[in-house]
Every structure is written in structure tokens, then in C-alpha cells.
Design an enzyme around this catalytic site. Structure first.
Site, PDB file in Angstrom:
ATOM      1  N   GLY A  70       0.812  -1.210   0.000  1.00 53.99           N
ATOM      2  CA  GLY A  70       0.000   0.000   0.000  1.00 53.99           C
ATOM      3  C   GLY A  70       0.849   1.265   0.000  1.00 53.99           C
ATOM      4  N   ASN A 150      -8.282   3.850   8.231  1.00 52.83           N
ATOM      5  CA  ASN A 150      -7.641   2.811   9.040  1.00 52.83           C
ATOM      6  C   ASN A 150      -7.806   3.086  10.527  1.00 52.83           C
ATOM      7  OD1 ASN A 150      -5.781   4.909   7.939  1.00 52.83           O
ATOM      8  ND2 ASN A 150      -4.385   4.107   9.475  1.00 52.83           N
ATOM      9  N   GLN A 180      -7.803  -0.364   3.214  1.00 52.74           N
ATOM     10  CA  GLN A 180      -8.659  -0.963   4.241  1.00 52.74           C
ATOM     11  C   GLN A 180      -9.973  -1.475   3.653  1.00 52.74           C
ATOM     12  OE1 GLN A 180      -8.076  -1.665   7.412  1.00 52.74           O
ATOM     13  NE2 GLN A 180      -6.085  -0.687   7.527  1.00 52.74           N
ATOM     14  N   SER A 199      -3.482  -3.442  -0.677  1.00 47.42           N
ATOM     15  CA  SER A 199      -2.359  -4.163  -0.071  1.00 47.42           C
ATOM     16  C   SER A 199      -2.831  -5.534   0.402  1.00 47.42           C
ATOM     17  CB  SER A 199      -1.816  -3.355   1.111  1.00 47.42           C
ATOM     18  OG  SER A 199      -0.831  -4.106   1.777  1.00 47.42           O
ATOM     19  N   HIS A 201      -1.716  -7.826   2.565  1.00 50.46           N
ATOM     20  CA  HIS A 201      -1.702  -8.298   3.963  1.00 50.46           C
ATOM     21  C   HIS A 201      -2.847  -7.733   4.797  1.00 50.46           C
ATOM     22  CE1 HIS A 201       0.166  -4.918   6.375  1.00 50.46           C
ATOM     23  NE2 HIS A 201       0.527  -4.519   5.176  1.00 50.46           N
ATOM     24  N   THR A 237      12.100  -7.727 -10.694  1.00 53.87           N
ATOM     25  CA  THR A 237      11.715  -9.103 -10.967  1.00 53.87           C
ATOM     26  C   THR A 237      10.384  -9.405 -10.285  1.00 53.87           C
ATOM     27  OG1 THR A 237      14.018  -9.722 -11.152  1.00 53.87           O
ATOM     28  CG2 THR A 237      12.443 -11.520 -10.742  1.00 53.87           C
ATOM     29  N   CYS A 325       1.375   3.002  12.951  1.00 56.66           N
ATOM     30  CA  CYS A 325       2.498   3.823  12.512  1.00 56.66           C
ATOM     31  C   CYS A 325       2.707   5.016  13.416  1.00 56.66           C
ATOM     32  CB  CYS A 325       2.263   4.288  11.084  1.00 56.66           C
ATOM     33  SG  CYS A 325       1.638   2.982  10.056  1.00 56.66           S
TER      34      CYS A 325
HETATM   35  C1  LIG Z   1      -1.694  -0.488   5.972  1.00 62.09           C
HETATM   36  C2  LIG Z   1      -2.102   0.683   5.166  1.00 62.09           C
HETATM   37  C3  LIG Z   1      -1.252   1.231   4.197  1.00 62.09           C
HETATM   38  C4  LIG Z   1       0.142   0.707   3.986  1.00 62.09           C
HETATM   39  O1  LIG Z   1       0.135  -0.544   3.372  1.00 62.09           O
HETATM   40  P1  LIG Z   1       1.457  -1.445   3.391  1.00 62.09           P
HETATM   41  O2  LIG Z   1       1.165  -2.564   2.452  1.00 62.09           O
HETATM   42  O3  LIG Z   1       1.630  -1.903   4.805  1.00 62.09           O
HETATM   43  O4  LIG Z   1       2.571  -0.582   2.925  1.00 62.09           O
HETATM   44  C5  LIG Z   1      -1.696   2.292   3.447  1.00 62.09           C
HETATM   45  N1  LIG Z   1      -2.927   2.800   3.635  1.00 62.09           N
HETATM   46  C6  LIG Z   1      -3.789   2.306   4.551  1.00 62.09           C
HETATM   47  C7  LIG Z   1      -5.141   2.897   4.684  1.00 62.09           C
HETATM   48  C8  LIG Z   1      -3.403   1.230   5.347  1.00 62.09           C
HETATM   49  O5  LIG Z   1      -4.247   0.752   6.260  1.00 62.09           O
END
Ligand SMILES: *Cc1c(COP(=O)(O)O)cnc(C)c1O
Length: 395
Positions: A70, A150, A180, A199, A201, A237, A325
Site C-alpha cells: 500500500g 484505518n 482498508q 495491499s 496483507h 523481478t 504507525c
Molecule cells: C496499511 C495501510 C497502508 C500501507 O500498506 P502497506 O502494504 O503496509 O505498505 C496504506 N494505507 C492504509 C489505509 C493502510 O491501512
């Protein structure tokens, strides 16, 4: 008991994603840009993943670019949009509810001479089209609005906001951080939206892989130069296993979205009702209905959020205060201040984000644990009047 309630920070990898990834991390290690069979197979897996993931978002595969997550997608969208816009359009507008990946990118561009406007949100974290339109200037290059917050979970009327911007000036690029939202709610990437970040994860995929949707026809220069991967727009890659894992997780979430969403919403409601009735001087932050299914966020008077999180951890509950963060700093979250909380209030924030793997019993345990821990934190708080059983009147 251990209860994981921090799914907005990251989510455990789901079985379909892990199973789909394993061969590409082991015997099928070919470089997707090679010419022999093992490489071509990797390329096929990558393109299948792209097609599956794009389909889940309702966009064309050739608009879907894999990234490292993300943060990279947000950086790419903002930095490359202002680069593409050139000298006549240098202004950036973002909402006050952005993740640091957008906020800090915009602030770094501001230091390089790009005027920045931060659009206010209402007390529920909603952005109003009127407020957004007021921020636009003849030289606005890009507008970036988070799809779902978030920190407080508020879901924006993103299609309406994008339409308002485009009706005013169709040359402004509209980006949304949908990290999110993707997988958790039905995301509408309407033609007014030019770019969207996701993202893996955050929806049961692996860490270190994400994507940027770039609407066809949008000219966005590359962030990473090199061997010309991702149709020349993002060299390195290919992360075949990551891409396969992202697609499998997104497909799993999309297929089961109605069921997961119903279950998670019920768990969230149990948590919200439970906490608000068990803990005096507690408040929900964000919108009561227009929020992410699994998102519950609170502020507690006369409690330090960080202390609360540590004590919950000792009792087996993983949660966070504000966003992960901002946890490293003692400044209260910019989002909580933007919805009108005082510094004292913002310091007492707690975020619990649940998933379809949580249970009702776990929610009841979490409520009881929060009740106990908040009481004990307040006993030692200089902001709590123990005799009267209420906060001091700084609130
Ligand atoms: C977690 C998050 C990100 C960052 O994503 P990563 O894959 O961890 O770099 C960006 N924006 C929002 C709203 C998030 O919750």
C-alpha cells in the site's frame, strides 16, 4: 486466551493464499521474464493472478499493476501524478483522514514546492463534496481521498466525491487509498476514479505485495526504472508468489464477502455495545453505521491509549491505539484531532479490528478485559477523580 483484534494493522495469511503461493516459493522458482518453460509458467501464474485480482475489483487486468504494498502504491500515485502534471498543475489536495503513506508523501512533495491543501472531515470522519470542491484550484494536479479510514473505520462516499471533482475539472487526477476497503467491502472503482491502492496483507494475503489500479488512458510515469516489468511501469523481478497470494486472498474474501461481512459486523456490534455499556466515559470514534464491518474504535477519558494497549497485551488481547504507525510517536493521531477531539481525548484512543475467525466468546472476553484494564489505568491517572468516579473537567 489470546485474541487478535488488530486486523487493520495486518491480518493472518489465509489458507487459500498460502496453498496457492507455496509452489512458487519452492520448486517453481523461475523468473517470470525468462523464455524457458519454467519461466513461462511463472509468467502465466502472474497473469492469472492479475486477471483474478482485477476481476474481484471489477477492473480490467491491464489496469492492475503489482507493487510492494500500500505504501508504494500511494507514493507512486502521488509522486508520479504531480510529475505527469508538469509546471502548470502543481497543487495537491488530500483529506484529513489519510494514512501516513499518503500524508507524508504529500508533505514531502510540499517541501519540494507543491502547494498542499488538507480537506477537513466532519466529526464522524466523513468528507463532504462541498468541502472537497472548496479545496480545488485551477492548478490542482491530484486529489487523494482514503476509501475507508484505518484509524476510525469511516467509509467515504468515494464515487460521489470523485464525481464532484471530475465535474468541476476533468483534468484533475483522483486517487483513493483503498487498502482498508479492498476485500472487506464492495469497492466501486467508477470511471471517475483514476487510481486506487490496495495491499494484500490487509485481507489475508502475504506482506510485501500490493497493487495500484491505474485507469486506462491515465498517463502515470514509473516510480521504479529498470528492466521494464509491469508493462514498463514498475521494474523489478516479478514477485510471482506474492501476486498469486494476493489474488487468492482477494478471491477468497470476495467470494465469501456477504457471509464474512455479516459475521464480522455482528461481532463488531457486540464489541461496540459491550464496551460502551461496560465502560463509563467511553465514546465510539468514526461513523456509527458507515464504517468498515470489523472496525471498532473508541476513546476513553482519563486513560493513556499506549498504556491500555500494553495492559491488554498482558491479558492476551492484541489491539492498537490509533494507527500502528503513529504508535512510535507521542503526538496524538492527526485523524483523531481532525474529527475534533482534544489532545487529552485523542490520547485515550483504542482500535479493535476483528475478522471472521473471531468468535462471540472472544468479544465478551475482550469487553470484560477492557473494562478491568480501563478501571485500573484510571486509578493511577492524574486526569481521573477517583473519589467521584469521573474524569477531571479538562474533558
Ligand atoms: C496499511 C495501510 C497502508 C500501507 O500498506 P502497506 O502494504 O503496509 O505498505 C496504506 N494505507 C492504509 C489505509 C493502510 O491501512
Amino acid at each position: 486466551m489470546f485474541v487478535y483484534c488488530d486486523n487493520a494493522a495486518t491480518s493472518p495469511i489465509c489458507k487459500p493464499a498460502l496453498d496457492a503461493m507455496t509452489p512458487w516459493l519452492t520448486e517453481l522458482y523461475g523468473n517470470a521474464s525468462g523464455v524457458y518453460k519454467m519461466a513461462r509458467d511463472a509468467k502465466t501464474a502472474l497473469e492469472n493472478a492479475r486477471r483474478t485480482a482485477a476481476e474481484c475489483l471489477g477492473v480490467a487486468p491491464n489496469t492492475f499493476y503489482f507493487t510492494s504494498g500500500g505504501t508504494e502504491s500511494d507514493n507512486w500515485a502521488l509522486k508520479s501524478a504531480v510529475e505527469a502534471a508538469g509546471e502548470t498543475r502543481r497543487h495537491i489536495a488530500i483529506s484529513a483522514g489519510e494514512h501516513h503513506a499518503v500524508l507524508h508523501t504529500a508533505e514531502s512533495l510540499k517541501k519540494k514546492g507543491h502547494p498542499l491543501t488538507v480537506v477537513p472531515v466532519d466529526p464522524y470522519g466523513l468528507i463532504h463534496p462541498k468541502a472537497l470542491l472548496k479545496a480545488l484550484r485551477p492548478d490542482t494536479a491530484i486529489v487523494s481521498v482514503i476509501y475507508a479510514g484505518n484509524e476510525i473505520g469511516t467509509v467515504q462516499p468515494i464515487a460521489e466525491l470523485a464525481r464532484a471533482v471530475k465535474e468541476k475539472d476533468k483534468n484533475i487526477l483522483f486517487h483513493t487509498d483503498a487498502v482498508q476497503a479492498a476485500g472487506h467491502i464492495q469497492t466501486e472503482l467508477t470511471p471517475d476514479i483514476d487510481m486506487a491502492s490496495i495491499s494484500a496483507h490487509k485481507f489475508g494475503g502475504p506482506k510485501g505485495v500490493g497493487a495500484l489500479y491505474i485507469k486506462s488512458g491515465v498517463k502515470l510515469p514509473p516510480l521504479l526504472h529498470g528492466g521494464g516489468h509491469e508493462r514498463g511501469r514498475r521494474s523489478t523481478t516479478e514477485n510471482v508468489a506474492g501476486a498469486v497470494g494476493l489474488a487468492a486472498a482477494l478471491e477468497h474474501m470476495t467470494r465469501n464477502r456477504d457471509e464474512f461481512s455479516r459475521k464480522v459486523t455482528a461481532l463488531r456490534e457486540r464489541l461496540i455495545e459491550g464496551v460502551l455499556s461496560a465502560v463509563p466515559y467511553s465514546r465510539l470514534t468514526g461513523h456509527r453505521e458507515r464504517r468498515l464491518p470489523g472496525h471498532a474504535s473508541f476513546v476513553f477519558a482519563a486513560v493513556e491509549g499506549e498504556l491500555l494497549v500494553c495492559r491488554l497485551d498482558c491479558k492476551g488481547v492484541a489491539a492498537s491505539s490509533g494507527s500502528a504507525c503513529s504508535t512510535a510517536s507521542l503526538d496524538p493521531s492527526h485523524v483523531l484531532l481532525a474529527i475534533g477531539l482534544s489532545h487529552e481525548e485523542a490520547h485515550g484512543s483504542l482500535r479493535l479490528t476483528v475478522s471472521h475467525t473471531n468468535t462471540e466468546e472472544e468479544m465478551d472476553f475482550v469487553v470484560q478485559t477492557i473494562k478491568t484494564v480501563v478501571e485500573s489505568c484510571r486509578q493511577m491517572s492524574p486526569l481521573w477523580n477517583a473519589k467521584k468516579g469521573e474524569p477531571l473537567n479538562v474533558y
